[in-house]
Scaffold this motif. Sequence first.
Motif, mmCIF file in Angstrom:
data_model
loop_
_atom_site.group_PDB
_atom_site.id
_atom_site.type_symbol
_atom_site.label_atom_id
_atom_site.label_comp_id
_atom_site.label_asym_id
_atom_site.label_seq_id
_atom_site.Cartn_x
_atom_site.Cartn_y
_atom_site.Cartn_z
ATOM 1 N N TYR A 20 51.655 94.115 63.383
ATOM 2 C CA TYR A 20 51.001 93.122 64.241
ATOM 3 C C TYR A 20 49.925 93.763 65.117
ATOM 4 O O TYR A 20 48.866 93.189 65.357
ATOM 5 C CB TYR A 20 52.040 92.401 65.102
ATOM 6 C CG TYR A 20 51.474 91.272 65.929
ATOM 7 C CD1 TYR A 20 50.866 90.176 65.324
ATOM 8 C CD2 TYR A 20 51.539 91.296 67.322
ATOM 9 C CE1 TYR A 20 50.349 89.139 66.060
ATOM 10 C CE2 TYR A 20 51.024 90.255 68.071
ATOM 11 C CZ TYR A 20 50.433 89.177 67.444
ATOM 12 O OH TYR A 20 49.924 88.154 68.189
ATOM 13 N N LEU A 28 51.420 87.020 61.174
ATOM 14 C CA LEU A 28 52.053 88.345 61.151
ATOM 15 C C LEU A 28 52.809 88.648 62.446
ATOM 16 O O LEU A 28 53.155 89.789 62.700
ATOM 17 C CB LEU A 28 50.998 89.433 60.897
ATOM 18 C CG LEU A 28 50.407 89.484 59.495
ATOM 19 C CD1 LEU A 28 49.335 90.556 59.408
ATOM 20 C CD2 LEU A 28 51.478 89.746 58.448
ATOM 21 N N THR A 33 57.640 88.561 60.327
ATOM 22 C CA THR A 33 57.774 89.680 59.390
ATOM 23 C C THR A 33 59.167 90.303 59.499
ATOM 24 O O THR A 33 59.754 90.670 58.491
ATOM 25 C CB THR A 33 56.672 90.730 59.628
ATOM 26 O OG1 THR A 33 56.331 90.733 61.001
ATOM 27 C CG2 THR A 33 55.440 90.410 58.826
#
Lengths: 227, 129
Positions: A20, A28, A33
């Motif tokens: 990120y 993201l 994630t």
Amino acid sequence: MLWISICATVLFFLIARMIYRRFQIAILSPIFTTLLMTILFVLLFHVSYTSYMSGGRYLTYLLQPATVAFAIPLYKHFQLLKRHSVEILVSVIGGSMVAISSTVLLAHLFRLNTSLTDSLAPRSITTPFAMDVSNMIGGTPVLTAVFVILTALVGLLVGPIVIRHLRITSSLAKGTLLGTSAHAAGTSRAFEFGNIEGTFASISMILAAGFTMLIAPLLVHLLQVHL
Amino acid sequence: MVRRIALLIAQVFFLMILSEIGNLIAVFFHLPIPGSVIGLFLLLFLLYKKWVRVEWFEFGASLLLSEMLLFFVPSAAGIVQYGALMSVEGWRLLLVIAVSTLLVMGATGWVADRLHHTLAKEKTTHAVD
């Protein structure tokens, strides 16, 4: 398994944060994630959710001291909150009513059954409150917990987009919007905007939970009767 | 480094104790409020009475708050148990949640922004932007 699931989840989170930092895209966000890696880990290694939770529940437990920790920003910015109490109250009460009624109406529109609708209705408030409300109005608390999480994920994704497109500039509006619509996850996102936004979000999250608990049983009942 | 970690553990531990006291109070008085929320109000009370100081918890509290999303991951992964429901009703559930969340955000943000600007004009106090 206890330590494996804790370490794996924390490791995924650290990797997710690195990704990120490199690419600042909402999709993201570390929670997405990390969640994706955790689900893949559980499925690929045929770990049952129960045995994953033997360690995972300790991470979940930390939500409790984290909730207590909200006292710090609330105390530090008490004067500010007092000065804006009218704006905060009006927007949180309005937002919470929109949350409950639009959920019930949309669920009706999409022909979801009553039990699912009742489980969905309190989805915008923080998990322990939402599960209580769900129980009160005849929903399934465990399902409500899943919908609360889905709301958090959706909120994290669309929150910044809404703020940009509605040209919302005040810290007050950014904070109340995130805290009312996406409870603790939204509040955590609000702290990324700044301490003031985070503080407004914290108070909104708490007020929204309290208000929803008071009004949801009546409001859901009224809507169900007239639909 | 060791000192900071010890400090962090002590501070988080104190916050845990407060939420556990909250849990006890909730059970004892049959309150429909989560113990952690009672713990939050207990800490506010302690701070207000100046029996404890903000600096005593600031490090631990800010770390817990900034990394809070991590603590959601295990519950969120619980969705793997609802594969059947999600494959049948998933898209409708998601659509309800997404559209409703957009409406809540729009309504809350719009009302707050409007009120904020109107009241800021009326008040002589400084607006916070």
